[in-house]
Design a protein around this motif. Structure first.
Motif, PDB file in Angstrom:
ATOM      1  N   CYS A  71       2.922  36.033  10.505  1.00 43.99           N
ATOM      2  CA  CYS A  71       3.901  35.023  10.912  1.00 43.99           C
ATOM      3  C   CYS A  71       5.038  35.017   9.894  1.00 43.99           C
ATOM      4  O   CYS A  71       4.806  34.835   8.698  1.00 43.99           O
ATOM      5  CB  CYS A  71       3.271  33.635  11.011  1.00 43.99           C
ATOM      6  N   PHE A  86      10.034  31.151  14.432  1.00 47.06           N
ATOM      7  CA  PHE A  86       8.777  31.712  13.947  1.00 47.06           C
ATOM      8  C   PHE A  86       8.466  32.967  14.754  1.00 47.06           C
ATOM      9  O   PHE A  86       8.347  32.903  15.980  1.00 47.06           O
ATOM     10  CB  PHE A  86       7.644  30.689  14.090  1.00 47.06           C
ATOM     11  N   VAL A  88       5.696  35.580  15.401  1.00 49.24           N
ATOM     12  CA  VAL A  88       4.257  35.744  15.206  1.00 49.24           C
ATOM     13  C   VAL A  88       3.816  36.986  15.971  1.00 49.24           C
ATOM     14  O   VAL A  88       4.144  37.148  17.150  1.00 49.24           O
ATOM     15  CB  VAL A  88       3.480  34.509  15.709  1.00 49.24           C
ATOM     16  N   ARG A 106       0.756  30.349  12.982  1.00 52.34           N
ATOM     17  CA  ARG A 106       1.995  29.575  13.001  1.00 52.34           C
ATOM     18  C   ARG A 106       1.782  28.184  12.394  1.00 52.34           C
ATOM     19  O   ARG A 106       2.632  27.674  11.663  1.00 52.34           O
ATOM     20  CB  ARG A 106       2.533  29.447  14.413  1.00 52.34           C
TER      21      ARG A 106
END
Length: 161
Positions: A71, A86, A88, A106
């Motif tokens: 992440c 974010f 991921v 996350r």
């Protein structure tokens, strides 16, 4: 063979390099390993702090690692607000549980991001090594306990730097 070994030792000695010295402690990552009972399941945690990355491990399967999830945070600064994106991704494993395990990665990364004292501080990438028992893996209480415990270890590691 003996001549080449002797030549190597001489050249290393000339450079003041010893082949038997251990690395200095400040070059090694900070590592903390703990074991907890979470919802009656033995859960092993570890954290390693590197300059630009944090490695977390969570295993409810006897220390085995099932999935690696990365992440990373990208901060966007539009005119009126600061927004985080974010990214991921599952690097290894997953076996149909990718999305669930990405939520764990996350969650940890968001909490670390929220801990920053200055917006100038960079947010390190989080590499999560995780294998959960299927017993309670989707339980919100399990999620919260795992995230909270991982952050507890992170704070402990930061204090030891």
């Amino acid at each position: 063979m003996a001549e080449s070994k002797a030549a190597t030792e001489i050249s290393l000695n000339a450079l003041n390099i010893s082949t038997t010295e251990s690395p200095l402690p400040h070059y090694l990552p900070m590592t903390i390993i703990r074991s907890y009972e979470i919802m009656n399941i033995k859960t092993e945690f570890w954290v390693q702090l590197f300059g630009d990355q944090i490695i977390f491990g969570v295993s409810q399967l006897g220390g085995r690692i099932g999935t690696l999830v990365l992440c990373q945070v990208e901060e966007e600064t539009p005119m009126f607000s600061k927004k985080k994106a974010f990214n991921v991704s599952t690097l290894l494993g997953g076996a149909g549980r990718d999305e669930l395990l990405q939520v764990y990665a996350r969650g940890i990364t968001e909490r670390i991001s929220d801990m920053r004292t200055s917006s100038a501080d960079t947010i390190p990438a989080v590499l999560l090594q995780i294998s959960l028992s299927k017993q309670n893996e989707k339980d919100p209480a399990m999620f919260k306990l795992i995230i909270d415990t991982a952050l507890k270890l992170y704070k402990e590691a930061i204090q030891q730097l």
